[in-house]
Design a protein around this motif. Structure first.
Motif, PDB file in Angstrom:
ATOM      1  N   ASP A  17       5.031  -4.003   4.497  1.00  0.00           N
ATOM      2  CA  ASP A  17       6.211  -4.212   3.654  1.00  0.00           C
ATOM      3  C   ASP A  17       6.011  -3.674   2.233  1.00  0.00           C
ATOM      4  O   ASP A  17       6.439  -4.293   1.258  1.00  0.00           O
ATOM      5  N   GLY A  18       5.325  -2.544   2.121  1.00  0.00           N
ATOM      6  CA  GLY A  18       5.136  -1.919   0.815  1.00  0.00           C
ATOM      7  C   GLY A  18       4.067  -2.545  -0.055  1.00  0.00           C
ATOM      8  O   GLY A  18       4.016  -2.282  -1.261  1.00  0.00           O
ATOM      9  N   ILE A  41      -1.979  10.237  -7.904  1.00  0.00           N
ATOM     10  CA  ILE A  41      -0.911  10.876  -7.143  1.00  0.00           C
ATOM     11  C   ILE A  41      -0.469   9.927  -6.043  1.00  0.00           C
ATOM     12  O   ILE A  41      -1.317   9.368  -5.331  1.00  0.00           O
ATOM     13  N   MET A  42       0.845   9.755  -5.921  1.00  0.00           N
ATOM     14  CA  MET A  42       1.358   8.809  -4.926  1.00  0.00           C
ATOM     15  C   MET A  42       2.773   9.174  -4.524  1.00  0.00           C
ATOM     16  O   MET A  42       3.447   9.945  -5.202  1.00  0.00           O
ATOM     17  N   GLY A  43       3.216   8.568  -3.441  1.00  0.00           N
ATOM     18  CA  GLY A  43       4.601   8.670  -3.020  1.00  0.00           C
ATOM     19  C   GLY A  43       5.439   7.582  -3.667  1.00  0.00           C
ATOM     20  O   GLY A  43       4.932   6.683  -4.343  1.00  0.00           O
ATOM     21  N   ARG A  44       6.748   7.657  -3.425  1.00  0.00           N
ATOM     22  CA  ARG A  44       7.690   6.706  -4.032  1.00  0.00           C
ATOM     23  C   ARG A  44       7.388   5.260  -3.660  1.00  0.00           C
ATOM     24  O   ARG A  44       7.386   4.369  -4.515  1.00  0.00           O
ATOM     25  N   LEU A  50       3.740  -0.841  -7.195  1.00  0.00           N
ATOM     26  CA  LEU A  50       2.860  -1.214  -8.315  1.00  0.00           C
ATOM     27  C   LEU A  50       3.542  -2.294  -9.150  1.00  0.00           C
ATOM     28  O   LEU A  50       4.759  -2.240  -9.361  1.00  0.00           O
ATOM     29  N   PRO A  51       2.760  -3.245  -9.663  1.00  0.00           N
ATOM     30  CA  PRO A  51       3.376  -4.304 -10.470  1.00  0.00           C
ATOM     31  C   PRO A  51       3.913  -3.789 -11.810  1.00  0.00           C
ATOM     32  O   PRO A  51       4.805  -4.378 -12.398  1.00  0.00           O
ATOM     33  N   HIS A  52       3.373  -2.666 -12.273  1.00  0.00           N
ATOM     34  CA  HIS A  52       3.765  -2.035 -13.544  1.00  0.00           C
ATOM     35  C   HIS A  52       3.053  -0.694 -13.612  1.00  0.00           C
ATOM     36  O   HIS A  52       2.225  -0.387 -12.749  1.00  0.00           O
ATOM     37  N   LEU A  54       0.234   1.659 -14.483  1.00  0.00           N
ATOM     38  CA  LEU A  54      -1.178   1.339 -14.658  1.00  0.00           C
ATOM     39  C   LEU A  54      -1.704   2.020 -15.919  1.00  0.00           C
ATOM     40  O   LEU A  54      -1.592   3.242 -16.064  1.00  0.00           O
ATOM     41  N   PRO A  55      -2.257   1.244 -16.837  1.00  0.00           N
ATOM     42  CA  PRO A  55      -2.734   1.826 -18.096  1.00  0.00           C
ATOM     43  C   PRO A  55      -3.844   2.842 -17.859  1.00  0.00           C
ATOM     44  O   PRO A  55      -4.625   2.723 -16.917  1.00  0.00           O
ATOM     45  N   GLY A  56      -3.891   3.844 -18.738  1.00  0.00           N
ATOM     46  CA  GLY A  56      -4.976   4.805 -18.719  1.00  0.00           C
ATOM     47  C   GLY A  56      -4.908   5.817 -17.587  1.00  0.00           C
ATOM     48  O   GLY A  56      -5.895   6.500 -17.315  1.00  0.00           O
ATOM     49  N   ARG A  57      -3.760   5.916 -16.932  1.00  0.00           N
ATOM     50  CA  ARG A  57      -3.605   6.848 -15.826  1.00  0.00           C
ATOM     51  C   ARG A  57      -2.219   7.486 -15.872  1.00  0.00           C
ATOM     52  O   ARG A  57      -1.232   6.789 -16.054  1.00  0.00           O
ATOM     53  N   LYS A  58      -2.167   8.797 -15.672  1.00  0.00           N
ATOM     54  CA  LYS A  58      -0.875   9.482 -15.513  1.00  0.00           C
ATOM     55  C   LYS A  58      -0.451   9.306 -14.062  1.00  0.00           C
ATOM     56  O   LYS A  58      -1.248   9.498 -13.151  1.00  0.00           O
ATOM     57  N   HIS A  59       0.793   8.918 -13.849  1.00  0.00           N
ATOM     58  CA  HIS A  59       1.344   8.675 -12.519  1.00  0.00           C
ATOM     59  C   HIS A  59       2.103   9.909 -12.060  1.00  0.00           C
ATOM     60  O   HIS A  59       3.096  10.291 -12.687  1.00  0.00           O
TER      61      HIS A  59
END
Length: 169
Positions: A17-18, A41-44, A50-52, A54-59
């Motif tokens: 369920d995601g 790197i991720m899909g939609r 994600l809860p928010h 994530l600091p320190g990372r480009k999404h």
């Protein structure tokens, strides 16, 4: 370098369920240690789970969603990529960095022939799930590090942190 970062149970399940089917705080800490300071790197579906941010990372998000594209248009921490070809172009321009692929299954599948490093958390339990990890040919990789962990008051399962590197061709 492209690194896959994920956790799976004994049946290679990675989500339901995601969301993750388990609570394993040590794995979340390990994930942060590996991915901090690197593009993820991720899909939609992974992104919205994600809860928010994530600091320190480009999404880097692979999606055709105009809603997400508009929402994050001016956010320098998020790049919306519309196609696998566009993602490949982005990867080719950024290969000098450690690029961490964190899911979901379609993104792992699209990049499985290019991945250089596997950072897998293997949980010694089985969970109800609806998504399994993409099949990876482990014959193409060498296990270079294994850390085994016992259950404790916060982490209720046996688990291993495994690092594999692609063999030279």
């Amino acid at each position: 370098m492209i690194t896959f970062v994920w956790a799976e149970d004994q049946k290679h399940q990675i989500g339901i369920d995601g969301h993750l089917p388990w609570k394993l705080p040590a794995d979340l800490h390990h994930f942060k240690k590996i991915t901090y300071g690197h593009p993820i790197i991720m899909g939609r579906k992974t992104f919205v789970s994600l809860p928010h941010l994530l600091p320190g990372r480009k999404h880097i998000v692979l999606t055709t969603s105009l809603t997400l594209k508009n929402k994050y248009r001016d956010n320098k921490q998020v790049s919306i990529i519309n196609s696998v070809k566009e993602l490949q172009d982005w990867i080719n321009k950024n290969r000098q960095q450690n690029l961490c692929v964190i899911g979901g299954n379609s993104v792992f599948n699209a990049l499985k022939n290019q991945v250089d490093c596997l950072e897998k958390t293997e949980i010694m339990a089985s969970f109800k799930a609806d998504v399994a990890m993409t099949k990876i040919n482990y014959d193409d990789f060498t296990l270079v590090k294994k850390e085994s962990h016992q259950p404790d008051s916060f982490n209720h399962y046996y688990y291993d942190f495994l690092t594999y590197l692609r063999k030279e061709k």
